[in-house]
Design a protein around this motif. Structure first.
Motif, short mmCIF file in Angstrom:
data_model
loop_
_atom_site.label_atom_id
_atom_site.label_comp_id
_atom_site.label_asym_id
_atom_site.label_seq_id
_atom_site.Cartn_x
_atom_site.Cartn_y
_atom_site.Cartn_z
N ASN A 201 0.86 -1.18 0.00
CA ASN A 201 0.00 0.00 0.00
C ASN A 201 0.90 1.24 0.00
O ASN A 201 0.84 2.08 0.89
CB ASN A 201 -0.91 -0.02 1.23
N ARG A 202 1.73 1.34 -1.01
CA ARG A 202 2.75 2.38 -1.05
C ARG A 202 2.21 3.72 -1.51
O ARG A 202 1.24 3.80 -2.25
CB ARG A 202 3.91 1.95 -1.94
N LYS A 203 2.90 4.76 -1.06
CA LYS A 203 2.56 6.12 -1.47
C LYS A 203 3.51 6.57 -2.58
O LYS A 203 4.57 6.00 -2.77
CB LYS A 203 2.67 7.06 -0.27
N ASN A 204 3.12 7.61 -3.30
CA ASN A 204 3.97 8.18 -4.35
C ASN A 204 5.31 8.61 -3.75
O ASN A 204 5.37 9.06 -2.61
CB ASN A 204 3.29 9.37 -5.01
N TYR A 234 1.57 1.13 -11.28
CA TYR A 234 2.39 2.33 -11.11
C TYR A 234 2.92 2.81 -12.45
O TYR A 234 2.84 2.11 -13.47
CB TYR A 234 3.57 2.03 -10.18
N LYS A 255 -4.13 5.36 -4.94
CA LYS A 255 -3.33 5.95 -3.86
C LYS A 255 -3.74 5.39 -2.52
O LYS A 255 -4.90 5.07 -2.29
CB LYS A 255 -3.50 7.48 -3.86
N SER A 256 -2.72 5.26 -1.63
CA SER A 256 -3.00 4.72 -0.29
C SER A 256 -3.62 5.80 0.57
O SER A 256 -3.57 6.98 0.28
CB SER A 256 -1.71 4.22 0.34
#
Length: 256
Positions: A201-204, A234, A255-256
């Motif tokens: 659950n990664r962020k930019n 991504y 987005k998370s």
């Protein structure tokens, strides 16, 4: 009276034992959630490298923090890898420390599928270009060697190291993949599916070339690896400042 006091004491003792014997639920950590993995080398001659790992923990227990800082990883059969190979990454940790910290791990091993390797089928050719001489101002013929690997041309004058050559070829092949991946409707869609079997659950995240010795290829590769080692869709886009590219950003579709 003594009998009554004895009953009260016995009840208190039982309550104390019940509370003391209750074991807290262990803290669950996910050591593979944010792991970044990179393959180095050429197809059939590669190995896997753990670039970084960050275990999410918001508490302040010093024993847990000590355990997290002590974590390391080992890769089984990590040599002469080729595209499609699967390797097992094992978590190495102090079992006594984990027990003391009352910690359990959701996984202690992770299977990684090797991908994106290029073939080292290089060839070298010499081309002649007509350039203006900086001293005389006259046009002169200048010979230049061009290295071609897996269809990607690299001027020998760049003086790239072997690892930089590998990264540049991967970068260029990745750009080809991004530009030519159609979706189901036939419209180009440059979202790429990450390769992780573990749900992330990664962020930019932004990567700047100044942090990579102004090496544009290595900067792009870092952003690409961050996305590719996730389970999310991504893409990597340039970071523009004052009409110039200063790095790359890995952005995720959800987005998370």
């Amino acid at each position: 009276m003594r009998k009554k006091i004895g009953y009260v004491f016995f009840a208190f003792l039982c309550l104390f034992c019940m509370i003391g014997c209750q074991k807290k639920e262990p803290i669950e950590l996910m050591p593979f959630e944010n792991i970044e993995i990179k393959t180095t080398g050429w197809n059939k001659k590669a190995k896997v490298v753990i670039v970084s790992h960050k275990v999410h923990y918001t508490g302040n227990d010093e024993t847990v923090q000590k355990l997290i800082h002590s974590l390391s990883y080992s890769v089984k059969d990590n040599k002469n890898l080729k595209n499609g190979d699967k390797v097992t990454i094992n978590l190495i940790y102090d079992k006594k420390l984990a027990e003391l910290a009352n910690v359990k791990f959701d996984k202690t091993e992770y299977t990684y599928k090797v991908h994106g390797l290029s073939n080292d089928n290089r060839s070298v050719k010499t081309i002649t270009k007509n350039k203006k001489d900086a001293n005389t101002g006259e046009n002169v013929d200048v010979a230049e060697q061009i290295i071609t690997i897996d269809g990607v041309e690299i001027p020998a004058s760049w003086n790239l190291s072997e690892e930089e050559i590998q990264d540049y070829v991967s970068y260029m092949k990745g750009m080809e993949y991004t530009d030519n991946t159609p979706d189901e409707t036939g419209v180009k869609d440059d979202w790429i599916q990450g390769d992780s079997d573990v749900k992330t659950n990664r962020k930019n995240a932004k990567y700047y070339t100044k942090d990579y010795n102004n090496n544009d290829v290595n900067c792009y590769q870092a952003a690409y690896n961050y996305g590719q080692s996730s389970s999310q869709l991504y893409k990597v886009i340039p970071v523009i400042k004052d009409d110039k590219s200063v790095g790359y950003e890995c952005i995720f579709k959800e987005k998370s």
